[in-house]
Enzyme design. Structure first.
Site, PDB file in Angstrom:
ATOM      1  N   GLY A 153       0.849  -1.186   0.000  1.00 50.28           N
ATOM      2  CA  GLY A 153       0.000   0.000   0.000  1.00 50.28           C
ATOM      3  C   GLY A 153       0.880   1.229   0.000  1.00 50.28           C
ATOM      4  O   GLY A 153       2.093   1.145   0.215  1.00 50.28           O
ATOM      5  N   GLN A 205       2.997  10.179   1.453  1.00 48.14           N
ATOM      6  CA  GLN A 205       4.299   9.496   1.493  1.00 48.14           C
ATOM      7  C   GLN A 205       5.171   9.848   0.291  1.00 48.14           C
ATOM      8  O   GLN A 205       6.388   9.631   0.331  1.00 48.14           O
ATOM      9  CB  GLN A 205       4.103   7.981   1.554  1.00 48.14           C
ATOM     10  N   CYS A 228       6.172  -0.018   7.583  1.00 51.09           N
ATOM     11  CA  CYS A 228       5.788   1.244   6.960  1.00 51.09           C
ATOM     12  C   CYS A 228       6.951   1.740   6.097  1.00 51.09           C
ATOM     13  O   CYS A 228       8.095   1.785   6.562  1.00 51.09           O
ATOM     14  CB  CYS A 228       5.461   2.302   8.030  1.00 51.09           C
ATOM     15  N   LEU A 229       6.643   2.105   4.863  1.00 51.82           N
ATOM     16  CA  LEU A 229       7.698   2.568   3.946  1.00 51.82           C
ATOM     17  C   LEU A 229       8.339   3.866   4.455  1.00 51.82           C
ATOM     18  O   LEU A 229       9.463   4.191   4.082  1.00 51.82           O
ATOM     19  CB  LEU A 229       7.122   2.779   2.542  1.00 51.82           C
ATOM     20  N   HIS A 273      -4.252   1.415   7.665  1.00 50.38           N
ATOM     21  CA  HIS A 273      -2.883   1.947   7.729  1.00 50.38           C
ATOM     22  C   HIS A 273      -2.739   3.154   6.784  1.00 50.38           C
ATOM     23  O   HIS A 273      -2.221   4.199   7.164  1.00 50.38           O
ATOM     24  CB  HIS A 273      -1.884   0.845   7.344  1.00 50.38           C
ATOM     25  N   GLU A 274      -3.249   3.002   5.562  1.00 46.88           N
ATOM     26  CA  GLU A 274      -3.131   4.097   4.570  1.00 46.88           C
ATOM     27  C   GLU A 274      -4.012   5.268   4.960  1.00 46.88           C
ATOM     28  O   GLU A 274      -3.642   6.435   4.795  1.00 46.88           O
ATOM     29  CB  GLU A 274      -3.508   3.606   3.167  1.00 46.88           C
ATOM     30  N   HIS A 303      -2.347   7.481   7.250  1.00 46.73           N
ATOM     31  CA  HIS A 303      -1.381   8.370   6.590  1.00 46.73           C
ATOM     32  C   HIS A 303      -2.032   9.666   6.121  1.00 46.73           C
ATOM     33  O   HIS A 303      -1.455  10.742   6.284  1.00 46.73           O
ATOM     34  CB  HIS A 303      -0.717   7.684   5.386  1.00 46.73           C
TER      35      HIS A 303
HETATM   36  O1  LIG Z   1       3.861   2.492   4.522  1.00 44.83           O
HETATM   37  C1  LIG Z   1       2.936   2.022   3.859  1.00 44.83           C
HETATM   38  O2  LIG Z   1       1.803   2.568   3.798  1.00 44.83           O
HETATM   39  C2  LIG Z   1       3.153   0.701   3.150  1.00 44.83           C
HETATM   40  C3  LIG Z   1       3.031  -0.471   4.121  1.00 44.83           C
HETATM   41  C4  LIG Z   1       1.567  -0.865   4.176  1.00 44.83           C
HETATM   42  C5  LIG Z   1       1.200  -1.893   5.213  1.00 44.83           C
HETATM   43  C6  LIG Z   1       2.060  -2.961   5.548  1.00 44.83           C
HETATM   44  C7  LIG Z   1       1.634  -3.906   6.501  1.00 44.83           C
HETATM   45  C8  LIG Z   1       0.381  -3.782   7.106  1.00 44.83           C
HETATM   46  C9  LIG Z   1      -0.449  -2.727   6.762  1.00 44.83           C
HETATM   47  C10 LIG Z   1      -0.045  -1.807   5.814  1.00 44.83           C
HETATM   48  C11 LIG Z   1       3.882  -1.570   3.571  1.00 44.83           C
HETATM   49  O3  LIG Z   1       3.575  -2.193   2.577  1.00 44.83           O
HETATM   50  S1  LIG Z   1       5.355  -1.906   4.385  1.00 44.83           S
HETATM   51  C12 LIG Z   1       5.873  -3.444   3.700  1.00 44.83           C
HETATM   52  C13 LIG Z   1       5.230  -4.594   4.451  1.00 44.83           C
HETATM   53  O4  LIG Z   1       5.087  -4.454   5.637  1.00 44.83           O
HETATM   54  C14 LIG Z   1       4.753  -5.834   3.801  1.00 44.83           C
HETATM   55  C15 LIG Z   1       5.146  -6.135   2.525  1.00 44.83           C
HETATM   56  C16 LIG Z   1       4.681  -7.281   1.916  1.00 44.83           C
HETATM   57  C17 LIG Z   1       3.803  -8.109   2.599  1.00 44.83           C
HETATM   58  C18 LIG Z   1       3.372  -7.777   3.887  1.00 44.83           C
HETATM   59  C19 LIG Z   1       3.851  -6.640   4.493  1.00 44.83           C
HETATM   60 ZN   LIG Z   2       2.961   3.431   6.215  1.00 44.43          ZN
END
Ligand SMILES: O=C(O)C[C@@H](Cc1ccccc1)C(=O)SCC(=O)c1ccccc1
Ligand SMILES: [Zn+2]
Length: 154
Positions: A47, A52, A100-101, A142-143, A146
């Protein structure tokens, strides 16, 4: 599409409430959505939210895929939600270590509603109201945080 720089914790834009999109058909908005998608994919995310990539707009992208922690997470076409509104959240919650990125190398256990009802505009301007559950509902929350200026805290 361009891969954009990702704002990291400490950038003021991540702590501000983003603004409603007035015209989803604006070519600049369509390009932003394409750039958000390219940036999310390059960062291997599930996401991303416009703040971001330094755009204070209420646009989020959700792109669930199966992963170690959620092997049964649905594989879905990335979906852009413009001006999302969360209409209802279930009382039932679940716990998951979220990444979180904008907060690299961090996982934070977050309790989120298991189900939610959300109203949003698609990138084509269609008004849609949908109920989600599980990992997709989690990503949306989560988004949504943000665009409300809320970050997970390590
Ligand atoms: O910072 C962001 O919004 C992106 C974030 C979104 C997110 C991750 C996990 C739970 C809820 C929302 C990410 O994608 S971070 C990468 C990550 O945690 C992940 C990547 C692949 C599969 C599962 C998690
Ligand atoms: Zn995030």
């Amino acid at each position: 599409p361009h891969i954009l720089p990702i704002a990291k914790r400490g950038e003021p834009i991540l702590q501000q409430r983003a603004h409603t999109v007035s015209n989803v058909h604006d070519p600049a908005i369509q390009q932003l959505i394409d750039n958000m998608l390219a940036t999310m994919l390059a960062a291997n995310g599930v996401g991303i939210a416009a703040p971001q990539v330094f755009s204070p707009l209420r646009i989020i992208i959700v792109a669930s895929r199966p992963n170690q922690r959620y092997p049964d997470a649905p594989l879905m076409e990335p979906l852009a939600l413009v001006n999302p509104e969360i209409l209802w959240r279930s009382a039932e919650t679940s716990l998951y270590d979220e990444g979180c990125l904008s907060v690299p190398d961090t996982r934070v256990p977050m309790e989120r509603a298991e189900q939610l009802q959300v109203r949003y505009l698609t990138r084509d301007g269609q008004a849609v109201e949908t109920r989600y559950h599980g990992f997709i509902a989690r990503i949306i929350q989560h988004e949504y945080d943000h665009i409300e200026g809320i970050l997970i805290q390590p």
